[in-house]
Design an enzyme around this catalytic site. Structure first.
Site, PDB file in Angstrom:
ATOM      1  N   HIS A   1       0.830  -1.210   0.000  1.00  0.00           N
ATOM      2  CA  HIS A   1       0.000   0.000   0.000  1.00  0.00           C
ATOM      3  C   HIS A   1       0.862   1.256   0.000  1.00  0.00           C
ATOM      4  O   HIS A   1       0.579   2.216  -0.710  1.00  0.00           O
ATOM      5  CB  HIS A   1      -0.917   0.004   1.231  1.00  0.00           C
ATOM      6  CG  HIS A   1      -2.136  -0.839   1.075  1.00  0.00           C
ATOM      7  ND1 HIS A   1      -3.398  -0.314   1.031  1.00  0.00           N
ATOM      8  CD2 HIS A   1      -2.290  -2.181   0.949  1.00  0.00           C
ATOM      9  CE1 HIS A   1      -4.279  -1.291   0.889  1.00  0.00           C
ATOM     10  NE2 HIS A   1      -3.631  -2.436   0.837  1.00  0.00           N
TER      11      HIS A   1
ATOM     12  N   GLU B   1      -0.669   6.770  11.380  1.00  0.00           N
ATOM     13  CA  GLU B   1      -1.163   5.486  11.864  1.00  0.00           C
ATOM     14  C   GLU B   1      -1.884   5.725  13.178  1.00  0.00           C
ATOM     15  O   GLU B   1      -1.265   5.891  14.236  1.00  0.00           O
ATOM     16  CB  GLU B   1      -0.019   4.501  12.031  1.00  0.00           C
ATOM     17  CG  GLU B   1       0.676   4.155  10.724  1.00  0.00           C
ATOM     18  CD  GLU B   1       1.821   3.183  10.906  1.00  0.00           C
ATOM     19  OE1 GLU B   1       2.195   2.923  12.068  1.00  0.00           O
ATOM     20  OE2 GLU B   1       2.329   2.679   9.893  1.00  0.00           O
TER      21      GLU B   1
END
Length: 412
Positions: A271, A283
């Site tokens: 990704h 994140e």
């Protein structure tokens, strides 16, 4: 300034000769495209292609008044026979300015791939930028003085070209972006229109005449989009493609890192490699704070992993804890997220999974997750202007058009 697109396809045209692919097989009628060539005010021809004289005649124009023929890229294959009525074709060195007897001013723009882009300014001041196939402008570190009225470029193969132009202020809210150099890599028909609309661009059939600087409704870009689908359906790629023409994007990865899991690390790496280098990654599962502040578009991937974290936090996996306050706590957390999606002022694309269409989970915890994800998806979808279901790499629009022309530029 009038611009007639004698062709809108890739150098080999569409369909490609002798190509058996599905895209070429369906490229018939209005979807068939000759190699891209532009006729500006009947005085300037940008790129010389086979059949240009006949293409101009079909569009109601003549090449008899053309005073300059400029090439943007190397033309492979046998040499083209120059029609007797046209001047010799050539290319202008990067940065050089050419003034035509018609009053048009042409400046050669450096590219990051073989070829030359051309900035054309009409005697009245309208500005057009035309880029060769597979290329983007180089040296756009500073902002330009004002946006172009129209940009004609390879949106599908080089979406980052539009992103660079947007970042430099060369593409603004009123700039009309026209996609050309279309090859069989571009999706056919309405799918092409939908994908271009997500980028604030459009395409037109061969032979279309446009007025540069004339107001044209820019396709409405949905501000909130939910992309759902099964495993390996292509939903993440679809979400990323919706934002690849925008220079600043915050990619929110809700899965985080998993130490000691090489397979998960490989997935994350795949990704990451696919995303443009200019995108910033966060994140986190703290989505409400990101949605509450202004900023560049958000790509949240994905809601199913967010729900996993939310159920972990309230110990919703255990039946006893679920009935002893866990269900209430989860409902509150989901409600906060849904309210944040409803109230956000920044563009956002959210990715989620469809897990309720297969085998019924064998455990109560698995069934609980399936049910809660279904409820979460429905609640978030209700707050989004567009909802897409991706199946076998094909995006089906469940809600919202995403192609219609609006009263002004899209939100992005």
């Amino acid at each position: 300034m009038e611009l007639t697109l004698l062709g809108t396809g890739a150098p080999d045209g569409l369909p490609r000769p002798s190509c058996p692919c599905a895209a070429c097989a369906s490229a018939r009628g209005p979807w068939a495209r000759a190699a891209t060539a532009l006729l500006v005010d009947d005085a300037l021809l940008l790129d010389l292609t086979p059949g240009a004289v006949f293409a101009a005649a079909r569009a109601g124009h003549s090449l008899g008044a053309v005073r300059q023929v400029l090439l943007t890229h190397p033309h492979d294959g046998p040499a083209l026979e120059l029609p007797a009525l046209l001047p010799s074709a050539g290319r202008v060195p990067d940065g050089q300015v050419l003034t035509l007897i018609s009053g048009h001013r042409v400046r050669a723009v450096a590219m990051d791939a073989p070829g030359t882009g051309y900035e054309v300014t009409s005697p009245e001041g309208e500005r057009l930028l035309y880029l060769p196939p597979g290329a983007a402008p180089s040296g756009l570190d500073g902002r330009v003085d004002r946006p172009y009225d129209m940009v004609v470029c390879d949106v599908i193969a080089r979406p980052d070209a539009v992103a660079r132009l947007r970042s430099a202020g060369a593409v603004g809210p009123t700039t009309e972006v026209i996609a050309v150099h279309l090859d069989h890599e571009a999706p056919p028909g309405a799918e092409l229109e939908r994908r271009l609309a997500a980028a604030g661009a459009r395409t037109v059939p061969d032979g279309t005449t446009l007025v540069v600087g004339e107001y044209h409704a820019v396709p409405d870009v949905p501000r909130r989009v939910l992309v759902t689908g099964g495993a390996r359906s292509g939903k993440s790629l679809e979400a990323e493609q919706r934002l690849e023409t925008f220079p600043e994007v915050v990619y929110v990865a809700t899965g985080g890192r998993r130490d000691g899991d090489p397979e998960w690390a490989a997935r994350v790496g795949l990704h990451r490699e696919r995303r443009p280098g200019a995108w910033r990654t966060e994140e986190t599962c703290e989505l409400t704070g990101l949605l509450a502040v202004d900023g560049p578009p958000l790509l949240i991937d994905c809601l199913s992993l967010w729900l996993t974290d939310a159920m972990d936090r309230v110990a919703a996996w255990e039946d006893e804890r679920w009935h002893d306050g866990g269900e209430t706590a989860l409902r509150e957390r989901v409600a906060e997220l849904v309210a944040a999606v409803r109230g956000t002022r920044r563009p956002v694309v959210l990715v989620t999974n469809e897990v309720g269409s297969g085998v019924v989970p064998a455990t109560s915890a698995g069934r609980r997750f399936r049910d809660e994800l279904g409820r979460l998806n429905a609640a978030v979808a209700a707050e989004c202007e567009q909802v897409l279901l991706v199946v076998a790499g094909q995006a089906l629009v469940l809600r919202g058009q995403g192609v219609s022309g609006g009263s002004g530029p899209g939100t992005f």
